[in-house]
Design a protein around this motif. Structure first.
Motif, short mmCIF file in Angstrom:
data_model
loop_
_atom_site.label_atom_id
_atom_site.label_comp_id
_atom_site.label_asym_id
_atom_site.label_seq_id
_atom_site.Cartn_x
_atom_site.Cartn_y
_atom_site.Cartn_z
N LEU A 330 0.85 -1.18 0.00
CA LEU A 330 0.00 0.00 0.00
C LEU A 330 0.89 1.23 0.00
CD1 LEU A 330 -2.61 -0.91 2.80
CD2 LEU A 330 -2.86 -1.26 0.34
N TYR A 331 0.39 2.31 -0.58
CA TYR A 331 1.10 3.58 -0.47
C TYR A 331 1.01 4.10 0.96
CZ TYR A 331 1.26 3.76 -5.59
OH TYR A 331 1.50 3.49 -6.91
N ALA A 332 1.78 5.13 1.26
CA ALA A 332 1.80 5.67 2.63
C ALA A 332 0.44 6.22 3.05
CB ALA A 332 2.86 6.77 2.73
N ASN A 333 -0.39 6.62 2.07
CA ASN A 333 -1.74 7.11 2.40
C ASN A 333 -2.77 6.00 2.47
OD1 ASN A 333 -2.08 6.44 -0.26
ND2 ASN A 333 -2.54 8.52 -0.97
N MET A 334 -2.29 4.73 2.46
CA MET A 334 -3.12 3.53 2.64
C MET A 334 -3.94 3.18 1.41
SD MET A 334 -2.28 2.51 5.67
CE MET A 334 -3.51 1.32 6.19
N THR A 335 -3.65 3.75 0.26
CA THR A 335 -4.34 3.35 -0.97
C THR A 335 -3.59 2.19 -1.60
OG1 THR A 335 -3.12 4.98 -2.27
CG2 THR A 335 -5.27 5.64 -1.40
N LYS A 336 -4.32 1.37 -2.39
CA LYS A 336 -3.73 0.18 -2.97
C LYS A 336 -2.72 0.52 -4.05
CE LYS A 336 -7.30 -3.32 -2.16
NZ LYS A 336 -8.18 -4.33 -2.78
N LYS A 337 -1.62 -0.20 -4.04
CA LYS A 337 -0.56 -0.03 -5.04
C LYS A 337 -0.68 -1.08 -6.15
CE LYS A 337 3.60 0.72 -3.40
NZ LYS A 337 4.99 0.45 -2.88
N TYR A 338 -1.12 -2.29 -5.80
CA TYR A 338 -1.17 -3.39 -6.75
C TYR A 338 -2.59 -3.98 -6.82
CZ TYR A 338 3.77 -3.23 -5.39
OH TYR A 338 5.03 -2.81 -5.09
N HIS A 339 -2.88 -4.63 -7.92
CA HIS A 339 -4.13 -5.36 -8.07
C HIS A 339 -3.83 -6.84 -7.86
CE1 HIS A 339 -6.19 -1.78 -9.50
NE2 HIS A 339 -5.19 -1.58 -10.35
N VAL A 340 -3.90 -7.27 -6.60
CA VAL A 340 -3.59 -8.65 -6.25
C VAL A 340 -4.73 -9.21 -5.41
CG1 VAL A 340 -1.96 -10.20 -5.10
CG2 VAL A 340 -1.12 -8.15 -6.24
N GLU A 341 -5.21 -10.40 -5.77
CA GLU A 341 -6.25 -11.07 -4.99
C GLU A 341 -5.59 -12.04 -4.02
OE1 GLU A 341 -9.39 -10.78 -4.70
OE2 GLU A 341 -10.16 -9.71 -6.45
N PHE A 342 -5.34 -11.60 -2.78
CA PHE A 342 -4.69 -12.46 -1.80
C PHE A 342 -5.60 -13.61 -1.38
CE2 PHE A 342 -2.37 -8.50 -1.39
CZ PHE A 342 -1.06 -8.96 -1.38
N SER A 343 -6.92 -13.43 -1.49
CA SER A 343 -7.85 -14.48 -1.08
C SER A 343 -8.01 -15.54 -2.14
CB SER A 343 -9.22 -13.89 -0.76
OG SER A 343 -9.80 -13.37 -1.95
N GLY A 344 -7.53 -15.28 -3.36
CA GLY A 344 -7.75 -16.21 -4.46
C GLY A 344 -9.16 -16.16 -4.99
N CYS A 345 -9.80 -14.98 -4.89
CA CYS A 345 -11.17 -14.84 -5.36
C CYS A 345 -11.19 -14.15 -6.71
CB CYS A 345 -12.02 -14.04 -4.38
SG CYS A 345 -12.27 -14.84 -2.80
N GLY A 346 -12.13 -14.51 -7.52
CA GLY A 346 -12.28 -13.85 -8.80
C GLY A 346 -13.60 -14.22 -9.43
N GLU A 347 -13.91 -13.59 -10.54
CA GLU A 347 -15.18 -13.83 -11.20
C GLU A 347 -14.97 -14.58 -12.49
OE1 GLU A 347 -16.18 -9.65 -10.98
OE2 GLU A 347 -18.07 -10.24 -10.05
N ILE A 348 -15.86 -15.52 -12.77
CA ILE A 348 -15.78 -16.32 -13.98
C ILE A 348 -17.01 -16.03 -14.83
CG2 ILE A 348 -15.69 -18.64 -14.95
CD1 ILE A 348 -14.63 -19.62 -12.32
N GLY A 349 -16.80 -15.80 -16.11
CA GLY A 349 -17.91 -15.67 -17.04
C GLY A 349 -18.04 -16.96 -17.84
#
Length: 418
Positions: A330-349
């Motif tokens: 995370l950046y110092a202001n607590m905003t996300k730096k990367y797009h990473v799914e640590f939970s292993g969740c995602g959407e399938i079409g």
């Protein structure tokens, strides 16, 4: 393969997954121009948004430990090296530290592990094992039996060589004088071997390591072979883990669980020569690490892999001094730096009619998803390589039968490094 080698490649399959955590280091006293350190509820909120349920605190603040009461977040506390001499000399000092950092909060705060010291292999090494024993005994004196006690080593300071992994041993005289008795203690107390493991640092000091090999990039010929065991490696992280596994085996403790207490890739470097300390490479490393460990394939010499891995670190430093690196996810202001799914969740079409959200754990890579839909049941089979989700590619495979309510809609050539 050498039949006399203490380890042989694992051929069994594994569905175990590594528990992911992150390190949070409280910032130094802020300067007037710096961003204020995040409050405890900000840390809780950040972990929740990232779907991370384990937190390592190298310099644990009692107020922060208290804030995790009645949450499902597992806490890994560290005791600083400077306390090792008094801890080794007197068990009452260990009890005093526990009275300040554990007893007021446990078990409401889910403290699971204490590391006594961090890479304490120089002037502190004579105090290390007595300090660990005193902390362990002080916990037992307080009737606490479910908190493990260990210490953390740096890979480069204790392992002789990562190439080939099967030749990894502990450096001497450290191995004989300190690590062997420590390993016996860890086995007797059902604890784990903790190691800081940074492919970035090894990549920087060894020009023969390809960047893609350190970043989990998949290329048909991007591999390295251990000519002793006949094992093929596809990433540097696994080579380093197996060098630790080999060293444990040589020391007679090959079954000890291994926890990676720190790992990561800097998004900014400490000096202009660190050209590979950049945002895109850091994201590639984190994504590759999460994908690999979530797959459940383990390493060639240890099918269950590492039991836990903590990414260094949660938040960037606001005022990075000359000669330091930024490692935060995370950046110092607590905003996300990367797009990473640590939970292993995602959407399938699936076709044009069904969208579903799945959480993938203990699943194996190098397959493609083949989704077959029906009016109320979606069968997902392990047979393909990857699929396209709404947010991008999610390289996973699953083999479950998932029921839904009716009507729901949706080239780099390998070479030896030795």
């Amino acid at each position: 393969m050498n039949p006399l080698h203490p380890l042989s490649p694992s051929s069994a399959t594994s569905t175990s997954t590594t528990t992911f955590g992150v390190t949070y280091t409280a910032p130094s006293p802020p300067s007037p121009s710096s961003t204020p350190s995040p409050p405890a509820d900000g840390i809780l909120s950040a972990l929740s948004s990232l779907n991370i349920r384990s937190l390592r605190l190298p310099n644990p603040d009692p107020s922060l430990i208290r804030s995790f009461a009645f949450t499902n977040t597992s806490l890994f506390l560290s005791i600083p090296n400077s306390l090792l001499p008094p801890l080794a000399a007197n068990r009452s000092i260990a009890a005093r530290w526990l009275y300040g950092h554990v007893l007021p909060f446990y078990p409401r705060s889910k403290i699971s592990l204490i590391s006594v010291g961090d890479d304490a292999v120089s002037q502190f090494s004579p105090f290390l094992l007595p300090a660990i024993r005193n902390v362990h005994l002080a916990l037992r004196d307080l009737g606490i039996k479910k908190i493990s006690v260990s210490t953390t080593f740096s890979f480069v300071n204790v392992i002789t060589t990562p190439f080939p992994p099967s030749s990894g041993t502990f450096q001497e005289p450290l191995g004989e004088l300190l690590i062997k008795p420590l390993l016996q203690f860890l086995e007797d107390t059902n604890s784990s071997f903790l190691v800081n493991l940074y492919p970035y640092n090894l990549y920087r000091i060894n020009s023969e390591i390809p960047l893609g090999f350190a970043l989990f990039q998949e290329h048909p010929f991007n591999f390295r072979d251990d000519l002793i065991t006949g094992v093929r490696y596809w990433n540097l992280f696994d080579m380093m883990v197996d060098a630790v596994v080999s060293a444990l085996a040589v020391a007679g403790h090959e079954n000890l669980p291994v926890i990676v207490a720190e790992t990561g890739w800097p998004s900014t470097g400490g000096d202009p020569t660190e050209v590979d300390a950049k945002l895109e490479y850091a994201e590639m490393y984190i994504k590759g690490l999460v994908s690999h460990l979530r797959s459940g394939v383990g390493t060639p010499l240890r099918k269950e892999g590492v039991s836990q891995a903590y990414i260094f670190e949660l938040v960037d430093k606001d005022n990075v001094k000359q000669g330091t690196r930024n490692w935060g996810i995370l950046y110092a202001n607590m905003t996300k730096k990367y797009h990473v799914e640590f939970s292993g969740c995602g959407e399938i079409g699936v076709g044009r009619v069904l969208w579903m959200r799945v959480c993938l754990t203990g699943l194996r890579e190098k397959h493609l998803l083949d989704a077959v839909g029906s009016s109320s049941v979606l069968t997902v089979q392990r047979s393909a390589r990857s699929f396209q989700s709404m947010q991008g590619r999610l390289n996973r495979s699953i083999g479950k039968r998932i029921k839904f309510p009716d009507g729901m809609e949706q080239g780099e050539q390998g070479s030896d490094l030795y």
